[in-house]
Design a protein around this motif. Structure first.
Motif: not given
Length: 132
Positions: A35-51, A121-127
């Motif tokens: 659903x392209x819901x970046x807001x809900x995904x970001x709720x699961x980010x740690x304080x810093x995230x490796x993208x 919490x998500x610490x790394x997200x790789x696309x």
């Protein structure tokens, strides 16, 4: 009476077991990507995230990461997602691979999560482009 106690017991076991609440976090993330819901995904980010998105890689704050993900969704609107792989047996680590399909290409989304306090919490997200 016994049935009521059984239902109450199950309710409490879910409330007091935070891992049970997040047991399907990869499933939830897959639906947020669909659903392209970046807001809900970001709720699961740690304080810093490796993208790592295609060829860009850096460490960002939660807010910056959400904006970058939002920009990605604008450029690559999804058609469907599917879970390719997930590891959810480790009590302090979660990992999942989601296939993210757009009209033009398919991406492989790798999500690494670590347990902080009582939640993952998500610490790394790789696309990256999916390999055939």
């Amino acid at each position: 009476m016994i049935r009521s106690l059984f239902i109450l017991l199950i309710s409490f076991s879910t409330i007091y077991n935070p891992t049970a609440i997040q047991a399907d976090i990869i499933d939830d993330l897959s639906s947020y990507f669909k659903s392209s819901n970046s807001k809900e995904i970001a709720k699961n980010f740690s304080s810093t995230i490796e993208l790592i998105i295609i060829n860009e890689e850096d460490v960002y704050s939660k807010v910056q990461g959400e904006q970058i993900l939002k920009d990605f969704f604008i450029k690559h609107p999804p058609i469907k997602t599917s879970i390719f792989h997930k590891i959810n047996t480790n009590p302090s680590y979660r990992f999942g691979v989601i296939l993210f399909t757009t009209a033009k290409e398919t991406f492989r989304v790798s999500v690494t999560m670590k347990k902080f306090s009582n939640s993952f919490l998500i610490t790394e997200l790789r696309i990256e482009p999916a390999k055939d």
